[in-house]
Write an enzyme that holds these catalytic residues in place. Structure first.
Site, PDB file in Angstrom:
ATOM      1  N   GLY A  68      24.400 -40.415  -2.644  1.00  0.00           N
ATOM      2  CA  GLY A  68      24.601 -39.164  -1.898  1.00  0.00           C
ATOM      3  C   GLY A  68      24.644 -37.988  -2.844  1.00  0.00           C
ATOM      4  O   GLY A  68      24.283 -38.111  -4.020  1.00  0.00           O
ATOM      5  N   ASN A  69      25.047 -36.840  -2.363  1.00  0.00           N
ATOM      6  CA  ASN A  69      25.224 -35.682  -3.240  1.00  0.00           C
ATOM      7  C   ASN A  69      26.356 -34.819  -2.714  1.00  0.00           C
ATOM      8  O   ASN A  69      26.968 -35.135  -1.698  1.00  0.00           O
ATOM      9  CB  ASN A  69      23.911 -34.890  -3.363  1.00  0.00           C
ATOM     10  CG  ASN A  69      23.465 -34.313  -2.041  1.00  0.00           C
ATOM     11  OD1 ASN A  69      24.123 -33.444  -1.486  1.00  0.00           O
ATOM     12  ND2 ASN A  69      22.358 -34.814  -1.507  1.00  0.00           N
ATOM     13  N   ARG A  70      26.642 -33.718  -3.416  1.00  0.00           N
ATOM     14  CA  ARG A  70      27.872 -32.964  -3.151  1.00  0.00           C
ATOM     15  C   ARG A  70      27.725 -31.879  -2.092  1.00  0.00           C
ATOM     16  O   ARG A  70      28.636 -31.083  -1.889  1.00  0.00           O
ATOM     17  CB  ARG A  70      28.370 -32.350  -4.464  1.00  0.00           C
ATOM     18  CG  ARG A  70      28.847 -33.422  -5.433  1.00  0.00           C
ATOM     19  CD  ARG A  70      29.203 -32.824  -6.764  1.00  0.00           C
ATOM     20  NE  ARG A  70      30.091 -31.679  -6.617  1.00  0.00           N
ATOM     21  CZ  ARG A  70      30.379 -30.839  -7.584  1.00  0.00           C
ATOM     22  NH1 ARG A  70      29.848 -31.006  -8.767  1.00  0.00           N
ATOM     23  NH2 ARG A  70      31.194 -29.830  -7.366  1.00  0.00           N
TER      24      ARG A  70
ATOM     25  N   ALA B 155      20.498 -30.739   1.426  1.00  0.00           N
ATOM     26  CA  ALA B 155      20.205 -31.327   0.112  1.00  0.00           C
ATOM     27  C   ALA B 155      19.725 -32.752   0.387  1.00  0.00           C
ATOM     28  O   ALA B 155      20.513 -33.696   0.443  1.00  0.00           O
ATOM     29  CB  ALA B 155      21.450 -31.314  -0.762  1.00  0.00           C
TER      30      ALA B 155
END
Ligand code: PMT
Length: 415
Positions: A225-227, A291
Site C-alpha cells: 500500500g502507500n501513505r 495514489a
C-alpha cells in the site's frame, strides 16, 4: 460526552477558534478535540496572552493546522492571509474570552490578530467568557457583553463555580462539551453547503474523482500500500460538488466520511479502481488524485506466505495506468482530464513529463515525503501545469487548495 458533541453536530463547519489569555486557555485544547469530534474543521488563532498559558504547538497538534499567533508573521500570511482566514470561517468562537478581550471586541479594536479577525469576519461570532467573578460582575464587563449580545454575538456561559484563584462565583469557562452543544444549537450554514446551491460553475457536468491509496494483496494477511489518506481527493470531490457538479468519488481504502452530496464507490486494488472508473463513464471531467499502485503481485497467494529463506523476492507486474487509459480511450469525449503527480524531487520536470506522456489537460504536482504537506497532512502546497501555463498554490489547507484547483479547472474549461 453530551449528545450534541457526539456524532457530527457541526459537520463540515469551518470553525476559527480564537484563544484569549486566561488560565482557562488550557481548556481550549480540549475544545479543539470536541469540535473536531463533532465534525468541524478547526483553525486556531491565539492572543499574546494566551501563549503565556498554552503553546501554539499544542493547538497545532490537535487541530492539524498551523496555529496563527501574529498579524506580522509573513510566512503564515503567505499561506493564508488573516483576511482570508476571516473569510474561510463559517463561524468564529472566542474561548476563553477574557474581560479585556470582550472590551476590545465590544469597542471594535483591531490591534492584534485575534481582534482583527473578529472585526474582519462576517461569520457568526460566539464568545465564551472566563474570568474572576468580580471582573465578570463589574458593570463595565456587563455593558460590553450587553453590547456584543445586541450585535448578535452568541454569549456562552460563564458557569458559576470554583475559580482558579480559590474563590467561587460566575466566571468559569463553560465545559468544552457544553460549548459544542451551544454552538450546535445555533446552527449556521457552512459556506461549503451554501456554495452548493444550483448555478455553480460546474452545474450540469459529471465529474469522476479518484482518491486514496490502493492495496495490492500479497496473501490473505498482507498487502502493498502507500501513505495516501484520501484527504486531497475527498476535498476535490467536495469542492466540485460545491460548484454544482454531479460527482462520483472512487475511493481506495481510507477512513474518511463521504462529502455531502457526493456519490462514492469503494475499491481496494488498482484493478478494482480501474473497473469502477470505467463503469462511471460517460463523464465530463476526470480528476485522478488517487495514489494508485504502479505494481501488483503477479499472483496473490491463496494462503499466508510462510517464512522459509533469509530473503524473499516478490514477483510484481505493472498495473494498468488508469489515468493514461482514460486520457487515451476517451480522447475528445471528456472535456478535461486532470492528473496528480506525487514527487520527492525534480517535481516540475517529472510533472511536465507526465502531462505530455499521459496526454493530460492539466497536472497538479505536489512534493511528498516532507513534513507538513503531501501525504496524510491536512495541508499541502502544489503547482498546476498545463501545456502553456502553470500556477502555484502556496501551502494551505487541502480544503482551500481543492476550492482553488476547482476554480482553475473552471478556467481551463472555459479557455
Ligand atoms: O491522499 P492524501 O494523503 O491527501 O495525499 C494526496 C496525494 C499526495 C496522494 C495527491 O495529492 C497525489 O499526488 N496523488 C497522486 C499520487 C500518485 O500516484 O502520483 P503518480 O505520480 O504516481 O501518478 C501520476 C498520476 O497517474 C496520478 O494522477 C495517479 O492517480 C495516476 N495513476 C498512476 C498509476 C496508475 N497505475 N494509474 C493511475 O491512474
Amino acid at each position: 460526552m453530551t449528545p450534541a458533541s457526539k456524532g457530527h453536530a457541526l459537520n463540515a463547519q469551518r470553525i476559527l477558534l480564537c484563544v484569549g489569555g486566561g488560565i482557562a486557555a488550557y481548556k481550549a485544547l480540549e475544545l479543539v478535540r470536541r469540535l473536531r469530534e463533532a465534525g468541524a474543521e478547526v483553525q486556531v488563532a491565539m492572543t499574546a496572552g494566551a501563549q503565556q498559558f498554552v503553546t501554539p504547538l499544542s493547538f497545532q497538534a490537535l487541530s492539524g493546522h498551523a496555529t496563527r499567533t501574529s498579524l506580522w508573521d509573513s510566512a503564515a500570511e503567505q499561506a493564508m492571509g488573516h483576511l482570508e482566514l476571516a473569510r474561510w470561517a463559517d463561524r468564529v468562537i472566542v474561548a476563553p474570552a477574557t474581560a479585556d478581550l470582550l472590551a476590545r471586541l465590544a469597542n471594535g479594536h483591531a490591534d492584534d490578530l485575534v481582534s482583527t479577525l473578529c472585526l474582519a469576519t462576517t461569520a457568526p461570532l460566539s464568545v465564551a467568557p472566563a474570568m474572576n467573578h468580580r471582573m465578570w460582575l463589574n458593570p463595565a464587563t456587563q455593558a460590553n457583553v450587553a453590547a456584543l449580545r445586541e450585535r448578535g454575538v452568541q454569549v456562552i456561559g460563564p458557569d458559576d463555580g470554583p475559580l482558579a484563584e480559590g474563590e467561587s462565583g460566575p466566571g468559569r469557562l463553560r465545559e468544552p462539551d457544553a460549548i459544542v452543544a451551544e454552538l450546535a444549537a445555533a446552527p449556521v450554514e457552512p459556506k461549503s453547503v451554501a456554495a452548493a446551491a444550483p448555478g455553480g460553475a460546474l452545474k450540469g457536468l459529471r465529474v469522476v474523482v479518484t482518491a486514496g491509496p490502493t492495496y495490492e494483496d500479497l496473501d490473505p494477511v498482507r498487502y502493498l500500500g502507500n501513505r495516501s489518506s484520501g484527504k486531497m481527493g475527498f476535498a476535490v470531490a467536495a469542492a466540485a460538488q460545491r460548484q454544482g457538479a454531479d460527482v462520483l468519488l472512487v475511493a481506495g481504502p481510507v477512513h474518511l466520511e463521504t462529502p455531502a452530496g457526493v456519490k462514492r464507490v469503494d475499491v481496494r486494488s488498482a484493478a478494482q479502481m480501474r473497473e469502477a472508473v470505467f463503469a462511471a463513464f460517460p463523464a465530463d471531467i476526470y480528476i485522478g488524485a488517487a495514489a494508485v499502485a504502479d505494481y501488483t503481485p503477479r499472483v496473490a497467494a491463496a494462503s499466508k506466505i510462510k517464512k522459509t529463506g533469509e530473503s524473499l523476492a516478490l514477483d510484481l507486474v505493472r498495473t494498468p495506468d488508469i489515468l493514461s487509459e482514460v486520457a487515451a480511450l476517451t480522447q475528445g469525449k471528456l472535456k478535461l482530464v486532470v492528473g496528480f503527480a506525487a514527487e520527492t524531487d525534480n517535481v516540475a520536470g517529472y510533472a511536465r513529463g507526465k502531462l505530455v506522456a499521459k496526454r493530460l489537460d492539466l497536472i497538479v504536482a505536489n512534493r511528498v515525503g516532507i513534513a507538513d504537506g503531501g501525504f496524510e497532512s491536512d495541508q499541502n502546497a502544489m503547482t498546476a501545469y498545463w501545456a502553456d501555463g502553470e500556477r502555484d498554490f502556496p501551502s494551505a489547507p487541502k480544503t482551500q487548495l481543492a476550492d482553488d484547483l476547482v476554480a482553475l479547472i473552471v478556467e481551463r474549461l472555459n479557455a
